[in-house]
Structures are given as structure tokens and as C-alpha cells.
Design a protein around this motif. Structure first.
Motif, PDB file in Angstrom:
ATOM      1  N   UNK A 131      40.698  42.180  14.680  1.00  0.00           N
ATOM      2  CA  UNK A 131      39.806  43.342  14.769  1.00  0.00           C
ATOM      3  C   UNK A 131      40.591  44.650  14.786  1.00  0.00           C
ATOM      4  N   UNK A 145      43.867  51.102   9.642  1.00  0.00           N
ATOM      5  CA  UNK A 145      43.000  51.810  10.591  1.00  0.00           C
ATOM      6  C   UNK A 145      43.446  53.272  10.642  1.00  0.00           C
ATOM      7  N   UNK A 184      45.701  44.559   4.680  1.00  0.00           N
ATOM      8  CA  UNK A 184      44.267  44.306   4.882  1.00  0.00           C
ATOM      9  C   UNK A 184      43.500  44.192   3.561  1.00  0.00           C
ATOM     10  N   UNK A 187      41.253  47.420   9.798  1.00  0.00           N
ATOM     11  CA  UNK A 187      40.019  48.115   9.427  1.00  0.00           C
ATOM     12  C   UNK A 187      38.920  47.150   9.011  1.00  0.00           C
ATOM     13  N   UNK A 188      39.307  46.057   8.319  1.00  0.00           N
ATOM     14  CA  UNK A 188      38.279  45.110   7.859  1.00  0.00           C
ATOM     15  C   UNK A 188      38.350  43.782   8.605  1.00  0.00           C
ATOM     16  N   UNK A 189      39.034  43.764   9.702  1.00  0.00           N
ATOM     17  CA  UNK A 189      39.114  42.584  10.583  1.00  0.00           C
ATOM     18  C   UNK A 189      39.779  41.390   9.904  1.00  0.00           C
ATOM     19  N   UNK A 199      40.306  56.193  16.851  1.00  0.00           N
ATOM     20  CA  UNK A 199      39.050  55.473  17.102  1.00  0.00           C
ATOM     21  C   UNK A 199      39.264  54.002  17.421  1.00  0.00           C
TER      22      UNK A 199
END
Lengths: 219, 357
Positions: free
Chosen positions: B78, B155, B107, B81-83, B160
Motif C-alpha cells: 500500500x 507516491x 509500480x 501509488x497503485x498498491x 499524503x
């Protein structure tokens, strides 16, 4: 895109025959209902990644009504497809659908027993929606891209009538459109990162070689 | 009239658009972590000399609760960015916290620019900085860099990351247990990741054991150690003596080294000298993964070094290159010794394994 070199020759031949046959008037119907269907897909390989071209790669169906030399129709493109692939073993799905409506008016200036030439104008309303989802154990991330395209098209159509009910034709359109794309990302676990953005309007003019064959059925 | 009705039905059918339902969000409460009731002892390691206390970058003893959170973060996809990617995707335990490919997939399946570096025993090499080019001098600055990297974990809005981690229900109890409250902050996340990384240590290979009793090494390994001491050890320290040096070894592949980040054009091609522990598990080798096995690496040092203005003094410096000469079976013995640096404890230690089932 290459200009069709044979087109002027074909047009001259058709016009020549049409003017000669005008008096016979056997290709003319005062009132009629027709359905025009694209018999093959217009695939422009060089421009296949252009979002605007996506609209023109679908099947067109255009119900038509004619009153004397005036024909009114609504062209409809409708397409849906779904693609699944993996990114680092995560399943991603891309669902794409589009709908295009083109209210059309065309005029039949010349015709013969077998040949008909129309000139006309269409309004273009195209909408394409692509939703891409990436599924993982913790969230489903969604990207949605919508393209709205408006404009008009000036066209010439040439039909060869086999009989009262069946014709085959070609269309030479010139399209002037304005499109706007909206993109929306949704990250359920990070709402602050979700966003929407709208592109500036993109104006473009396109003309197509008449590579799409239309089948017209007349009731 | 009939014709009109038929046309109307046709039109309506064509216009109708069926909606596609988006997939449902997964139930996060179903995610279970494989963690012991009492945290593992990340602050100690049983060695032949007894219990060794493991220390953080500032030399304080590692906190077991923080390292536990760090372990979860390290294995949590997680954080991308796209897990799809975790730190462990490129630093897998079975490869001694390295990768088995020249360049790892990020990713979006783009390849990283450098080979995944072995991150065992970071405490020993901390003075040389982190990454191949040593661009980060603090472990807590280093741990977020791959998460924010546009190729690795993507990310980009790194500020965030706490929001995302805060929405994962399995973190709050861990932070509450560790810090007394469940606030998830960047500082805490960095600290926990750093503490876990500093708990990844290897001090139980045959070489370590041979420091007390040389007979632990067989005759070939001892011959290899002799060769290693003569030709390699000036750069590749095997004990915890800081600092590690910097090295360049070729002109052919040297592209971007230290100067990319510190603006010193005189240091192009200089890279951090990697840790050799579990070296047999970390192929391919070098910063660009150009060598597939240890034999190719050694052949490079005996035959392949090219002239380079930044060539290490140990390899001949500006007047180089100076090839390493190995006689007879020395290359074979050297490889046997390098394999004696394998430490299965770090490869199989459950406290360093993924907590996600």
C-alpha cells in the motif's frame, strides 16, 4: 492521410451518367425510410491512438427518411469494449464505451437509375468514456477519462443502387470538431490525492478517405 | 406507420447504454497481520560471541515496537501509488534483501535505473551514506525516497502517505502500542522503517565464526580469504569497521555516480562499495547488474578494468588501470571464500519475513 486520387474520376463518371439518366428518374423516390450501415470499419492505423478517431472506428447505423431530394437521418455510433491486463500481478480492467449521434441532412442534387450523389451536413456529438480500475487487497483505484466532442461535418456520399432496397455507398466527410477531455482519479484510501481535471478545448479538422463502405437498406 | 415503429424500436435499442458497475472496495478489516503477541527482539542477535545488541543510526538500541511497525511498512504494498510494490519487492529476504534481476520493476513495471543494493548491515556502512551514490546521509531521509520515486513506488505526493496509512486499520493498534497514541506521522513512519532496516543484520556467517576459530573455514575458503585480504579487503571491509570507501572500476559503464547529486563533476563514476555479506544471494552484481555471477565479477577485476580519471587508487588511480593478478586456482578459492559469507539466518529469520499472509 493520402488524398484519394481516384475519387475525382469516379465523381465525373457518376455525374456524367447521372445527368444522362436524369430524365429516366427511376432512382428517385418521393418518400422513403432507409437504414444506412457501415459495412466495414474505418481503421486509421496511423491515428489509432488519437482519442477522436476512436469514434470513427465503430459501426455506424443511420436511420434515414427522405422527402423528395431531402434526406434526414440520425447517425449513431455505439461501441463498447473491455480489456483486462496485469500490472505487477494486479488485475487492471479498462472498460471503454462511446456513443456518437450525428443528426444529418443531405440533399440529392444528381441521380440516375443506379447512381446517387448526396451532399450534406451533420452535427457531431461524440462521447467516449473510459474507466480503468486497478484492484488490490486494500483498494480499487479508478481512473475515468471522458471525452466530449462536438462539431459538424460536411460530406459527399455516392451510392450505387442495386435495386429498390439495397445500395452500396462511399462517404467523403470533412469534420470540424471541438473536444474536451475530463480525467478523474479516485484513490479511496487517499481522498486528498483524488482529483479531477478538464483539458482545454481542442479544435481540429479532419478529412477521411472514403474507405468506409455503407450498405443502405430501403424499406 | 409500421415502418416508423420499427425504426423507433431500432433507434431506442441502439441508444440504450448499459452501465458497468465498478468493482467493490475490499474490506480492510479482513486483512490480518502475522505478528507475535510480544514483539520479536529486533534489538539483539545471537552470535557465537553471545548476544549482540543492535543499534540504530544514532547508536541508540533498536526499539522492538518501532521495528515491528517498520517491518509491516517494509512489506506493505500500500506504500506504492497503485498498491503493487513494497520495499520488499526489490529487497527480498530470500535474496538477502536485494533483488535477483539487474534492474527491478517499479509500480508501473518500468525498470529502476540501478541494481537493487544489498541493505544488510546498514549500521556498518552508515557513514558512507545510502543508495549506490550515497546521496542520502540519514536513514530517515532515505526510507521515503523510493516511496516517492516516480519509477519505484510512485507516491509523488509523499506528504499524503500518512493519510493513506492512517486509513489502513491494521496500523493504528501498532502505533498506539508503540507511541501511546495512534497518530501516524511522517516522522514516526520514517523512524520505524529505519529501525527495521537497521535490524537486518548478518553476523553469523562462516567468516564471522572463523574470527575466533579459523578452522571453521575449509582449506579452499582459507586460501580464498588469503587472496581476499591481499586484493579486496582494502575496499570491501568484512567487519564493522567504518568507513566504507568509494570506488570506481571502469570507464565503460561509469555514467552517473556521486556527481549527479552533489554537483561535483570530479566524482563521476564513483559508487558506494557494497556489502559482500550473502554476496552469492545478490546476483546480478555491480550498480547496473552487468555481471551474472561471481566469476564474471572477479574476471572484471583481473582483466576488465578500464582507464578512468576517477579510478580508485587501489586500482591504479589516474595512472591505472592496475589489474589484480590471481595465480592458479586463486579465483576458485576466492569464490569459495565469498560463498562463506553466506548467512542463512538473515535469509530465514521469521522476524524479518513478511507479516502479510
Amino acid at each position: 492521410m493520402k488524398k484519394p486520387s481516384l475519387l475525382p474520376v469516379i465523381c465525373l463518371l457518376v455525374l456524367n451518367q447521372a445527368s444522362a439518366a436524369h430524365t429516366r428518374d427511376s432512382g428517385f423516390r418521393k418518400h422513403g425510410i432507409h437504414v444506412m450501415i457501415s459495412a466495414n470499419r474505418l481503421i486509421l492505423a496511423a491515428n489509432k491512438n488519437n482519442p477522436a478517431n476512436f469514434f470513427y472506428s465503430a459501426i455506424l447505423i443511420e436511420p434515414q427518411y427522405n422527402s423528395r431530394r431531402h434526406t434526414f437521418g440520425v447517425g449513431i455510433y455505439r461501441s463498447r469494449n473491455s480489456t483486462t491486463y496485469k500490472v505487477n500481478e494486479l488485475p487492471c480492467t479498462e472498460n471503454r464505451q462511446s456513443l456518437s449521434m450525428m443528426p444529418t441532412y443531405s440533399y440529392l442534387p444528381v441521380f440516375s437509375r443506379h447512381w446517387q450523389i448526396y451532399t450534406g451536413l451533420s452535427l457531431i456529438y461524440n462521447y467516449a468514456d473510459t474507466i480503468t480500475t486497478t484492484e488490490s487487497d486494500v483498494e480499487v483505484i479508478t481512473r475515468r477519462s471522458s471525452v466530449m466532442e462536438k462539431g459538424f461535418s460536411v460530406f459527399a456520399r455516392v451510392f450505387y443502387r442495386f435495386n429498390r432496397h439495397v445500395s452500396l455507398g462511399l462517404e467523403l466527410p470533412i469534420n470540424l470538431t471541438m473536444s474536451v477531455q475530463r480525467i478523474e482519479w479516485q484513490y479511496p484510501l487517499t481522498p486528498s490525492m483524488s482529483f479531477r481535471e478538464k483539458s482545454s478545448p481542442v479544435h481540429q479538422g479532419m478529412y477521411f478517405i472514403p474507405s468506409q463502405i455503407f450498405l443502405r437498406l430501403s424499406l | 406507420m409500421t415502418k416508423m415503429v420499427i425504426s423507433g424500436i431500432l433507434l431506442t435499442t441502439l441508444v440504450a447504454i448499459s452501465c458497468t458497475k465498478p468493482p467493490q472496495q475490499p474490506d480492510l478489516n479482513n486483512i490480518r497481520l502475522n505478528l507475535p503477541e510480544q514483539p520479536y527482539a529486533y534489538n539483539t542477535l545471537q552470535t557465537q560471541d553471545g548476544i549482540r545488541h543492535l543499534r540504530y543510526e544514532d547508536s541508540s538500541v533498536i526499539d522492538n515496537n518501532k521495528a515491528t511497525i517498520g517491518r509491516v511498512l517494509f512489506y506493505d504494498k500500500a506504500l506504492s501509488i497503485n498498491n503493487s510494490i513494497s520495499c520488499a519487492s526489490c529487497h527480498s529476504q530470500q535474496n538477502s534483501f536485494s533483488d535477483n534481476v539487474a534492474f527491478s520493476k517499479g509500480f508501473a513495471e518500468k525498470l529502476t535505473l540501478r541494481n537493487s543494493i544489498n541493505i544488510v548491515n546498514l549500521f556498518d556502512s552508515r557513514s558512507a551514506g545510502y543508495f549506490w551514490d550515497g546521496r542520502e546521509s540519514s536513514i530517515e531521509d532515505m526510507v521515503f525516497a523510493p516511496i516517492a520515486n516516480h519509477i519505484e513506488m510512485g507516491f509523488s505526493h509523499i506528504e499524503l502517505i500518512t493519510e493513506k496509512v492512517g486509513n489502513l486499520p491494521y496500523y493504528k493498534p501498532l502505533f498506539r502500542e508503540c507511541y501511546g497514541d495512534d497518530r501516524i506521522t511522517e516522522k514516526r513512519m520514517k523512524e520505524c522503517l529505519g529501525q527495521f532496516l537497521f535490524s537486518i543484520v548478518s553476523y553469523n556467517n562462516k567468516f564471522d565464526k572463523s574470527l575466533k576459530n579459523r578452522s571453521v573455514l575449509n582449506i579452499e575458503e582459507r586460501q580464498g580469504l588469503y587472496t581476499f585480504e591481499r586484493h579486496c579487503m582494502s575496499c570491501h571491509r568484512l567487519t564493522d569497521e567504518p568507513p566504507y570507501a568509494w570506488q570506481t572500476d571502469t570507464a565503460k559503464y561509469a555514467n552517473i555516480g556521486l556527481d549527479e547529486h552533489d554537483g561535483d563533476k570530479g566524482r563521476n563514476g564513483l559508487y558506494k562499495i557494497p556489502n559482500l555479506r550473502n554476496i552469492s544471494k545478490t546476483a546480478p552484481y555491480m550498480h547496473d547488474g552487468r555481471f551474472n555471477n561471481l566469476e564474471e565479477v572477479i574476471t572484471h577485476y583481473t582483466e576488465g578494468i578500464k582507464r578512468n580519471p576517477n579510478l580508485s587508487e587501489a586500482l591504479g588511480g589516474k595512472d591505472g588501470p592496475m589489474q589484480i593478478y590471481l595465480w592458479g586456482n586463486e579465483k576458485f578459492y576466492l569464490i569459495q571464500f565469498l560463498k562463506a559469507l553466506d548467512d542463512d539466518v538473515v535469509i530465514h529469520d521469521p522476524k524479518l519475513a513478511s507479516p502479510f499472509k
